[in-house]
Scaffold this motif. Sequence first.
Motif, PDB file in Angstrom:
ATOM      1  N   VAL A 153       0.843  -1.199   0.000  1.00 18.16           N
ATOM      2  CA  VAL A 153       0.000   0.000   0.000  1.00 18.16           C
ATOM      3  C   VAL A 153       0.876   1.247   0.000  1.00 18.16           C
ATOM      4  O   VAL A 153       0.591   2.215  -0.703  1.00 18.16           O
ATOM      5  CB  VAL A 153      -0.947  -0.013   1.227  1.00 18.16           C
ATOM      6  N   SER A 154       1.963   1.222   0.739  1.00 11.33           N
ATOM      7  CA  SER A 154       2.864   2.382   0.824  1.00 11.33           C
ATOM      8  C   SER A 154       3.457   2.759  -0.534  1.00 11.33           C
ATOM      9  O   SER A 154       3.868   3.898  -0.726  1.00 11.33           O
ATOM     10  CB  SER A 154       3.978   2.134   1.832  1.00 11.33           C
ATOM     11  N   ASP A 155       3.482   1.813  -1.488  1.00  8.57           N
ATOM     12  CA  ASP A 155       4.014   2.091  -2.823  1.00  8.57           C
ATOM     13  C   ASP A 155       3.056   2.916  -3.679  1.00  8.57           C
ATOM     14  O   ASP A 155       3.467   3.521  -4.665  1.00  8.57           O
ATOM     15  CB  ASP A 155       4.311   0.789  -3.568  1.00  8.57           C
ATOM     16  N   ALA A 156       1.778   2.947  -3.325  1.00  2.73           N
ATOM     17  CA  ALA A 156       0.786   3.611  -4.171  1.00  2.73           C
ATOM     18  C   ALA A 156      -0.035   4.677  -3.442  1.00  2.73           C
ATOM     19  O   ALA A 156      -0.705   5.479  -4.085  1.00  2.73           O
ATOM     20  CB  ALA A 156      -0.176   2.573  -4.762  1.00  2.73           C
ATOM     21  N   MET A 157       0.046   4.723  -2.126  1.00  6.87           N
ATOM     22  CA  MET A 157      -0.811   5.641  -1.368  1.00  6.87           C
ATOM     23  C   MET A 157      -0.390   7.099  -1.554  1.00  6.87           C
ATOM     24  O   MET A 157       0.738   7.396  -1.929  1.00  6.87           O
ATOM     25  CB  MET A 157      -0.781   5.295   0.118  1.00  6.87           C
ATOM     26  N   THR A 158      -1.324   7.989  -1.284  1.00  2.00           N
ATOM     27  CA  THR A 158      -1.049   9.414  -1.253  1.00  2.00           C
ATOM     28  C   THR A 158      -0.532   9.732   0.140  1.00  2.00           C
ATOM     29  O   THR A 158      -1.219   9.473   1.133  1.00  2.00           O
ATOM     30  CB  THR A 158      -2.332  10.217  -1.544  1.00  2.00           C
ATOM     31  N   LYS A 159       0.673  10.267   0.203  1.00  2.00           N
ATOM     32  CA  LYS A 159       1.295  10.531   1.509  1.00  2.00           C
ATOM     33  C   LYS A 159       0.965  11.920   2.047  1.00  2.00           C
ATOM     34  O   LYS A 159       0.935  12.132   3.244  1.00  2.00           O
ATOM     35  CB  LYS A 159       2.800  10.341   1.409  1.00  2.00           C
TER      36      LYS A 159
END
Length: 141
Positions: free
Chosen positions: A67-73
């Motif tokens: 998820v961390s590869d595609a999420m909006t941070k």
Amino acid sequence: MKVSEIMSRHPITVAPDQTLGEAAELMQRIDAGFLPVGQDDRLVGMLTDRDIAIRGIGAGKGPDARVSDAMTKDVRYCFENDEIEAVARNMGDQQVRRVPVVDEGKRLVGVLSVGDIAVRRDALTAGTTLEDIAQPAGSHD
């Protein structure tokens, strides 16, 4: 009227180390197009179905990517004690249909959507917000 009066409470979250496949299955199960991403009782991102499609699959990542590869941070949020009208204006300016709601300790307590505003507040505020959201904008990160 305060955000806390109309927001959807108890949002379901996903962790940054879960897979995109798990997140997509969860979205399907709860019939949602987004999930707040939480870690150690903190909001660390947002994941939308569009994020999965564009930053995930479109970027060559498979269902096992994190998820961390595609999420909006860079998460835009509001506080539960904010006024609805001010948050609705910000949603229109930022062109977002939903925003996480945090408490004074910045812990996730809910989500406010344009739908919440339309159903629980008034159609005029929701319509104005949606009109602003729908305006053409530059590229999205």
